[in-house]
Design an enzyme around this catalytic site. Structure first.
Site, PDB file in Angstrom:
ATOM      1  N   ASN A 172      42.389  87.288  35.354  1.00  0.00           N
ATOM      2  CA  ASN A 172      42.079  86.552  34.001  1.00  0.00           C
ATOM      3  C   ASN A 172      43.232  86.958  33.296  1.00  0.00           C
ATOM      4  O   ASN A 172      42.970  87.647  32.422  1.00  0.00           O
ATOM      5  CB  ASN A 172      41.177  85.955  34.207  1.00  0.00           C
ATOM      6  CG  ASN A 172      40.985  84.879  32.426  1.00  0.00           C
ATOM      7  OD1 ASN A 172      42.152  84.075  32.154  1.00  0.00           O
ATOM      8  ND2 ASN A 172      39.907  84.814  31.904  1.00  0.00           N
ATOM      9  N   TRP A 173      44.235  86.175  33.450  1.00  0.00           N
ATOM     10  CA  TRP A 173      45.144  87.204  32.248  1.00  0.00           C
ATOM     11  C   TRP A 173      45.084  86.638  30.968  1.00  0.00           C
ATOM     12  O   TRP A 173      45.942  86.631  29.738  1.00  0.00           O
ATOM     13  CB  TRP A 173      46.755  86.497  32.677  1.00  0.00           C
ATOM     14  CG  TRP A 173      47.029  86.871  33.565  1.00  0.00           C
ATOM     15  CD1 TRP A 173      46.697  87.692  34.566  1.00  0.00           C
ATOM     16  CD2 TRP A 173      48.644  87.459  34.109  1.00  0.00           C
ATOM     17  NE1 TRP A 173      47.540  88.099  35.820  1.00  0.00           N
ATOM     18  CE2 TRP A 173      49.052  87.626  35.464  1.00  0.00           C
ATOM     19  CE3 TRP A 173      50.091  86.617  33.928  1.00  0.00           C
ATOM     20  CZ2 TRP A 173      49.691  87.789  36.509  1.00  0.00           C
ATOM     21  CZ3 TRP A 173      51.393  86.491  34.499  1.00  0.00           C
ATOM     22  CH2 TRP A 173      50.866  87.341  35.745  1.00  0.00           C
ATOM     23  N   LYS A 174      44.713  85.191  31.077  1.00  0.00           N
ATOM     24  CA  LYS A 174      44.270  85.493  29.126  1.00  0.00           C
ATOM     25  C   LYS A 174      45.359  84.276  28.786  1.00  0.00           C
ATOM     26  O   LYS A 174      46.800  84.030  29.354  1.00  0.00           O
ATOM     27  CB  LYS A 174      43.690  85.998  28.260  1.00  0.00           C
ATOM     28  CG  LYS A 174      41.964  86.140  29.234  1.00  0.00           C
ATOM     29  CD  LYS A 174      41.031  86.590  28.592  1.00  0.00           C
ATOM     30  CE  LYS A 174      40.058  87.407  29.807  1.00  0.00           C
ATOM     31  NZ  LYS A 174      38.679  88.053  28.755  1.00  0.00           N
ATOM     32  N   HIS A 200      34.703  79.754  31.733  1.00  0.00           N
ATOM     33  CA  HIS A 200      35.111  80.679  30.801  1.00  0.00           C
ATOM     34  C   HIS A 200      33.869  81.074  29.862  1.00  0.00           C
ATOM     35  O   HIS A 200      33.775  80.058  29.262  1.00  0.00           O
ATOM     36  CB  HIS A 200      36.954  81.199  30.644  1.00  0.00           C
ATOM     37  CG  HIS A 200      36.606  82.452  30.865  1.00  0.00           C
ATOM     38  ND1 HIS A 200      36.277  83.217  29.201  1.00  0.00           N
ATOM     39  CD2 HIS A 200      36.605  83.616  31.613  1.00  0.00           C
ATOM     40  CE1 HIS A 200      36.516  84.818  29.534  1.00  0.00           C
ATOM     41  NE2 HIS A 200      36.306  84.470  30.815  1.00  0.00           N
ATOM     42  N   GLU A 225      35.110  81.800  27.171  1.00  0.00           N
ATOM     43  CA  GLU A 225      35.304  82.298  25.803  1.00  0.00           C
ATOM     44  C   GLU A 225      35.256  80.684  25.727  1.00  0.00           C
ATOM     45  O   GLU A 225      35.715  80.131  24.317  1.00  0.00           O
ATOM     46  CB  GLU A 225      37.104  82.411  26.022  1.00  0.00           C
ATOM     47  CG  GLU A 225      37.120  84.302  25.942  1.00  0.00           C
ATOM     48  CD  GLU A 225      37.232  85.101  26.928  1.00  0.00           C
ATOM     49  OE1 GLU A 225      38.233  84.650  27.096  1.00  0.00           O
ATOM     50  OE2 GLU A 225      37.558  86.455  26.383  1.00  0.00           O
ATOM     51  N   GLU A 269      29.722  86.068  35.321  1.00  0.00           N
ATOM     52  CA  GLU A 269      30.187  86.954  33.943  1.00  0.00           C
ATOM     53  C   GLU A 269      29.475  87.424  32.359  1.00  0.00           C
ATOM     54  O   GLU A 269      29.886  86.810  32.125  1.00  0.00           O
ATOM     55  CB  GLU A 269      31.321  87.023  33.238  1.00  0.00           C
ATOM     56  CG  GLU A 269      32.920  86.501  34.434  1.00  0.00           C
ATOM     57  CD  GLU A 269      34.141  86.178  33.531  1.00  0.00           C
ATOM     58  OE1 GLU A 269      34.564  87.351  34.420  1.00  0.00           O
ATOM     59  OE2 GLU A 269      34.033  85.414  33.278  1.00  0.00           O
ATOM     60  N   GLY A 314      35.223  92.326  28.014  1.00  0.00           N
ATOM     61  CA  GLY A 314      36.767  93.067  27.071  1.00  0.00           C
ATOM     62  C   GLY A 314      35.454  94.147  26.988  1.00  0.00           C
ATOM     63  O   GLY A 314      36.441  93.942  25.371  1.00  0.00           O
ATOM     64  N   SER A 342      35.037  94.166  32.636  1.00  0.00           N
ATOM     65  CA  SER A 342      35.443  95.007  32.519  1.00  0.00           C
ATOM     66  C   SER A 342      34.640  95.631  33.830  1.00  0.00           C
ATOM     67  O   SER A 342      35.238  97.061  34.007  1.00  0.00           O
ATOM     68  CB  SER A 342      34.859  95.549  31.060  1.00  0.00           C
ATOM     69  OG  SER A 342      34.711  95.255  30.174  1.00  0.00           O
ATOM     70  N   GLY A 358      40.058  90.720  33.637  1.00  0.00           N
ATOM     71  CA  GLY A 358      40.847  90.334  32.587  1.00  0.00           C
ATOM     72  C   GLY A 358      41.948  91.189  32.311  1.00  0.00           C
ATOM     73  O   GLY A 358      42.676  91.432  33.072  1.00  0.00           O
ATOM     74  N   GLY A 359      41.434  91.900  31.165  1.00  0.00           N
ATOM     75  CA  GLY A 359      42.312  93.455  30.554  1.00  0.00           C
ATOM     76  C   GLY A 359      43.029  93.975  32.059  1.00  0.00           C
ATOM     77  O   GLY A 359      44.145  94.597  32.233  1.00  0.00           O
TER      78      GLY A 359
HETATM   79  C1  PEP Z   1      37.159  87.964  31.712  1.00  0.00           C
HETATM   80  O1  PEP Z   1      37.639  87.616  31.176  1.00  0.00           O
HETATM   81  O2  PEP Z   1      37.089  86.851  33.180  1.00  0.00           O
HETATM   82  C2  PEP Z   1      36.968  89.157  32.294  1.00  0.00           C
HETATM   83  C3  PEP Z   1      36.440  89.667  32.816  1.00  0.00           C
HETATM   84  O3  PEP Z   1      37.443  89.809  31.229  1.00  0.00           O
HETATM   85  P1  PEP Z   1      37.642  91.478  31.295  1.00  0.00           P
HETATM   86  O4  PEP Z   1      37.341  92.188  32.077  1.00  0.00           O
HETATM   87  O5  PEP Z   1      38.265  91.909  29.888  1.00  0.00           O
HETATM   88  O6  PEP Z   1      36.564  92.065  30.920  1.00  0.00           O
END
Ligand code: PEP
Length: 251
Positions: A9-11, A95, A97, A167, A173, A212, A233-234
Site C-alpha cells: 500500500n503505497w498510500k 483502510h 485511514e 490491521e 505506521g 509495520s 505500507g512503509g
Molecule cells: C498500511 O497502511 O496498510 C500499513 C500496514 O502500513 P505500515 O506497514 O507502514 O504499518
C-alpha cells in the site's frame, strides 16, 4: 493450501519517477519469487504507466480505494470500472485511514465491497481495532463488527475470492508490530467467525496481516497458521525490503 498474498500500500507517496523505479526494481527482484501473489497499490494516477511497465510480470496492480458508485455526478471519485481499464485487479477497502480521516462507515465499505465483487475485482477488506479499543478489551468486538458488515449482510459467499486484512490501527505506521501470537489470535477469530457460516469459504479465505511488517519480522508473522501474507505500507516503498517480505511469504 491457501496461496500467500503480499500487497504493498503505497498510500499518497512517490512521484512518477520513483513509482517507475520501484516497479522496475520489484519486477527484476521478484522474477523468481514463487508461491506468493504480489500486488502493488500505487496512487491511481500512476496506474496506466505502471500497468505498461508490469506487463508480463508476476506483479499485480491494486487500488487503495474506489467509489461504490458505477459512474455519474460524483466529483473527485474513481469508479471500479475505470480502475479495471488500467489492469487493476485488487482494491483495498476500509483502510483505517479512510475510516478515521474520511469518515467511511461500515455500510459504505460494504457497498464498495459489493461493487468491487460485481466489477470482478478482488476486495481487500481491512479490519482492525485502535489502541484504546484493544486496551478496553474490545478488539474482537470491533473486528467482529467490521467483518459482519459484509459477512452478515451479504453472506459468507460474498467473501469467496476476497481477502481480509487484519490491521490493528495501533500498529500501522508506528513501528509497533503485533506479536505473531497477537496477530494469529485475531486471524483465528476472523476465520472462526466465517467458518460458523461456511467452512469452505473460511478455509479458502486469505487473511493477511498489516501493521509495520518489514524484512525483519515478516517470516515469523507469516509462519503463523492463519496468517496468509501481508498488507505492507512503509516497507513496500523500499525495493529490497519489499522483496524480502514477499520472499518470506512464498510457500
Ligand atoms: C498500511 O497502511 O496498510 C500499513 C500496514 O502500513 P505500515 O506497514 O507502514 O504499518
Amino acid at each position: 493450501m491457501r496461496r500467500a498474498l503480499v500487497a504493498g500500500n503505497w498510500k499518497m507517496n512517490g512521484t512518477k519517477a520513483s513509482a517507475e523505479a520501484l516497479v522496475l526494481g520489484l519486477r527484476e527482484g521478484l522474477s523468481g519469487c514463487a508461491g506468493v501473489d504480489v500486488v502493488v497499490c500505487p496512487s491511481a494516477v500512476y496506474m496506466d504507466r505502471l500497468q505498461r511497465l508490469l506487463e508480463g510480470s508476476v506483479i499485480g496492480l491494486g487500488a487503495q480505494n474506489a467509489s461504490e458508485y458505477g459512474g455519474g455526478a460524483y466529483t473527485g471519485e474513481l469508479s471500479l470500472e475505470m480502475l479495471k481499464e488500467f489492469g487493476c485487479a485488487y482494491v483495498i477497502l476500509g483502510h483505517s485511514e479512510r475510516r478515521a480521516l474520511f469518515g467511511e462507515t461500515d455500510a459504505q465499505i460494504c457497498a464498495k465491497f459489493v461493487a468491487a465483487k460485481s466489477a470482478g475485482l478482488v476486495p481487500v477488506l481491512c479490519v482492525g481495532e485502535t489502541l484504546e479499543e484493544r486496551e478496553a478489551g474490545l478488539a474482537f468486538d470491533v473486528v467482529g463488527r467490521q467483518l459482519d458488515s459484509v459477512l452478515k449482510t451479504q453472506g459468507a459467499e460474498a467473501l469467496e475470492g476476497a481477502v481480509v486484512a487484519y490491521e490493528p490501527v495501533w500498529a500501522i505506521g508506528t513501528g509497533k508490530t503485533a506479536s505473531p501470537e497477537q496477530a494469529q489470535e485475531v486471524h483465528a477469530f476472523i476465520r472462526a467467525r466465517v467458518l460458523a457460516e461456511s467452512e469452505q469459504v473460511a478455509n479458502a479465505l486469505r487473511i493477511v496481516y498489516g501493521g509495520s511488517v518489514n524484512a525483519a519480522n515478516a517470516s515469523t508473522l507469516f509462519s503463523m497458521a492463519d496468517i496468509d501474507g501481508g498488507l505492507v505500507g512503509g516497507a513496500s516503498l523500499k525495493v529490497d525490503e519489499f522483496i524480502t517480505v514477499c520472499q518470506a511469504a512464498g510457500r
